[in-house]
Design an enzyme around this catalytic site. Sequence first.
Site, PDB file in Angstrom:
ATOM      1  N   GLY A  93       0.799  -1.231   0.000  1.00  0.00           N
ATOM      2  CA  GLY A  93       0.000   0.000   0.000  1.00  0.00           C
ATOM      3  C   GLY A  93       0.826   1.272   0.000  1.00  0.00           C
ATOM      4  O   GLY A  93       0.533   2.199   0.757  1.00  0.00           O
ATOM      5  N   ALA A  96      -1.179   4.483  -0.898  1.00  0.00           N
ATOM      6  CA  ALA A  96      -1.986   4.981   0.223  1.00  0.00           C
ATOM      7  C   ALA A  96      -1.088   5.657   1.251  1.00  0.00           C
ATOM      8  O   ALA A  96      -1.395   6.748   1.747  1.00  0.00           O
ATOM      9  CB  ALA A  96      -2.741   3.824   0.877  1.00  0.00           C
ATOM     10  N   ALA A  97       0.040   5.011   1.559  1.00  0.00           N
ATOM     11  CA  ALA A  97       0.917   5.568   2.596  1.00  0.00           C
ATOM     12  C   ALA A  97       1.483   6.920   2.167  1.00  0.00           C
ATOM     13  O   ALA A  97       1.583   7.846   2.981  1.00  0.00           O
ATOM     14  CB  ALA A  97       2.046   4.585   2.904  1.00  0.00           C
ATOM     15  N   ASP A 138      -6.959   0.831   2.643  1.00  0.00           N
ATOM     16  CA  ASP A 138      -5.525   1.031   2.896  1.00  0.00           C
ATOM     17  C   ASP A 138      -5.252   2.384   3.564  1.00  0.00           C
ATOM     18  O   ASP A 138      -4.403   2.490   4.454  1.00  0.00           O
ATOM     19  CB  ASP A 138      -4.720   0.873   1.586  1.00  0.00           C
ATOM     20  CG  ASP A 138      -5.326   1.615   0.404  1.00  0.00           C
ATOM     21  OD1 ASP A 138      -6.285   2.388   0.604  1.00  0.00           O
ATOM     22  OD2 ASP A 138      -4.825   1.435  -0.730  1.00  0.00           O
TER      23      ASP A 138
END
Length: 345
Positions: A93, A96-97, A138
Amino acid sequence: MIEASAPGKLFVVGEYAVVEPGEPAVLIAVDRYLHVRLSETATPVALSTSPHVQAAIGTVAELCAARGIAPRHFDIQIESELDEQDGRKFGLGSSAAVTVATIAALDALYQLKLSPFERFKLALLATIQVSPRASGGDLAASTFGGWVFYRSPDRVALRAHHAAHGVVSALESELWQASEIRELPAPADVRLLVGWTGSPASTEELVDSVSASPKTGNHDALREAFLSHSSKLALSFAAALESGASADQLFEIIRASRALLHRLALDRGIVIETETLSALCSIAEEFGAAAKSSGAGGGDCGIALVKPENDIPSILRAWEQHGITHLDLDVAGSAATRIGAEDER
Ligand code: PMV
């Protein structure tokens, strides 16, 4: 400089179904982070070309403009523990991060004093400009950390609301009421093992194939059956964690979830559990653990839940013999997004 770090994530139960608004999933945040370092500059500098970073910057800029906050110039440096050294992604992810960490860094820069839920909302509004189907699970895991129960809001409606009424109205919209983010207690006496297949997968292509009409049977009936079964599994997994249920009960749900994903893949003519993911699961099962693919599958990672008495070294050795890399990671604590205090490093 301001530093914000956001963890990667893994799906435990409920992938694919969670793309439908209101359908539940359980995820974990993992203790590998993506770091965003933001330094103010006197003049504009060329910023990251990542569409997720640009969408995050654009969404926060819109909020600042609405609040009458003057724009500032800054440079952004990104360092990720979510990719292999050669650049291959683990499937933890990273998009998303990077979105969550960029928004957290900008929150600190402009002193917006956003709550975690507001940061999550901005991250989802930014993400759906780039990937309209993304569930945002996420982002929830990356923002809140730990074991997370998640239901997505209607992103088509949110995107339309954002476009028509702007970000302030979108943040306050009733559309968020359909979504839910809840921290779950970690299971006692269950350890998580993560295996990486080494092959990247395209979540968007797989999600598109799942949304397309299946090859056989009645589309709506299959879809309803899948959603209702997945929902039961995610709800019972969350309930099992909340009631401190035994490892065996959790294992049963992981196995049922794996079987459900098999059926989904068969119905839609796609491969979710690749040969390597299959090997990962069979090996874990052989030693008494419960395992499944995590997320869209087609490569990336698989997860195994193991009890203290399971022979972990043997599982890891057999994984290695099958080309599966053990990612030595654990569940990240709650309040996962870390925002460093502004300093003059
Ligand atoms: O493959 P991953 O770990 O990015 O997970 C995708 C999960 C899906 O439910 C298939 C898509 C989504 O946006 O939730």
